[in-house]
Scaffold this motif. Structure first.
Motif, short mmCIF file in Angstrom:
data_model
loop_
_atom_site.label_atom_id
_atom_site.label_comp_id
_atom_site.label_asym_id
_atom_site.label_seq_id
_atom_site.Cartn_x
_atom_site.Cartn_y
_atom_site.Cartn_z
N PHE A 163 15.93 0.54 -22.23
CA PHE A 163 14.85 -0.45 -22.33
C PHE A 163 15.02 -1.44 -21.19
O PHE A 163 16.04 -2.12 -21.10
N ILE A 164 14.04 -1.46 -20.28
CA ILE A 164 14.15 -2.35 -19.12
C ILE A 164 12.93 -3.26 -19.04
O ILE A 164 11.88 -2.98 -19.62
N SER A 170 7.65 -4.45 -19.56
CA SER A 170 8.72 -3.63 -20.13
C SER A 170 8.42 -2.14 -19.99
O SER A 170 7.26 -1.72 -19.92
N THR A 171 9.51 -1.36 -19.96
CA THR A 171 9.41 0.09 -19.87
C THR A 171 10.54 0.71 -20.67
O THR A 171 11.64 0.16 -20.73
N ILE A 189 18.15 -4.74 -17.52
CA ILE A 189 18.41 -3.72 -18.54
C ILE A 189 18.57 -4.46 -19.87
O ILE A 189 19.59 -5.10 -20.13
N VAL A 190 17.54 -4.39 -20.68
CA VAL A 190 17.55 -5.11 -21.95
C VAL A 190 18.49 -4.44 -22.94
O VAL A 190 19.25 -5.11 -23.65
N ALA A 191 18.46 -3.12 -23.00
CA ALA A 191 19.30 -2.39 -23.94
C ALA A 191 19.46 -0.95 -23.49
O ALA A 191 18.57 -0.39 -22.84
N LYS A 192 20.60 -0.39 -23.83
CA LYS A 192 20.84 1.04 -23.63
C LYS A 192 21.44 1.59 -24.92
O LYS A 192 22.50 1.12 -25.35
#
Length: 207
Positions: A163-164, A170-171, A189-192
């Motif tokens: 999640f970027i 956002s994508t 990079i919001v989350a991986k």
């Protein structure tokens, strides 16, 4: 972007299992082939594993192998519960995801709607990111679409959900696990989320 890894030597020392047990469990498909990661080190090529996944898996195998055959253990550890189904009403009652997720994204589904394991996984992934406070409800809807349209294309191979966001846009990406990925300057990079870890977590809540 690197996942926390543990070397084969440290794994054997930490768990107390033998080299022979590790590779026997691999042959029996109790430990996925994709978890054996070859990397170059100053001593040459070494084998590493995704730390959290392998430690949790070995703990499960050790706890089950005295009561079940290795083939039976392998069946229980199948990465996807392919035949698993759960009615919406039962899913809601078990509080596996927050009620707001079902109210927001499944309000049109009757209570008798039957969800497959893969569908349950999409709700679970969305709930995980919503709980962080980093994702909006609209973004959650887009994530559901991404997972439903593309997750099955990996055909059981490990992949990561990324999640970027850049300049407020956002994508979501689904990429093969352990792939090297590079982003444009300014991308956050919001989350991986490793999907294999989500699968393991959801399995633990369902069975």
């Amino acid at each position: 972007m690197d996942r926390d890894l543990i070397s084969k030597k440290d794994l054997l020392d930490t768990t107390g299992i033998s080299y022979g047990q590790l590779y026997r469990w691999k042959r029996k498909q109790l430990i996925p082939e994709d978890w054996f990661i070859r990397k170059s080190t100053f001593t040459g090529q070494e084998t590493f594993f995704p730390k959290d996944l392998i430690l949790a898996r070995i703990d499960k195998i050790v706890n089950m192998k005295d009561d079940l055959s290795l083939d039976q253990v392998a069946d229980k550890l199948s990465p996807m519960l392919l035949d698993y189904e759960l009615r919406k009403s039962a899913f809601s009652e078990r509080n596996i995801v927050s009620r707001v997720v079902l109210e927001q994204y499944a309000s049109a589904d009757p209570e008798h709607t039957v969800y497959s394991f893969e569908m349950l996984l999409t709700f679970y992934a969305v709930d995980k990111l919503l709980q962080t406070g980093e994702m909006t409800m609209d973004e959650g809807g887009r994530l559901l679409t991404v997972l439903r349209e593309h997750f099955q294309k990996f055909e059981g191979k490990p992949c990561d959900l990324i999640f970027i966001r850049k300049m407020g846009v956002s994508t979501f990406l689904l990429v093969s696990a352990y792939a090297d990925i590079y982003f444009d300057t300014g991308v956050k990079i919001v989350a991986k989320l490793p999907m294999a870890e989500l699968i393991e977590q959801l399995r633990g809540k369902l069975i």
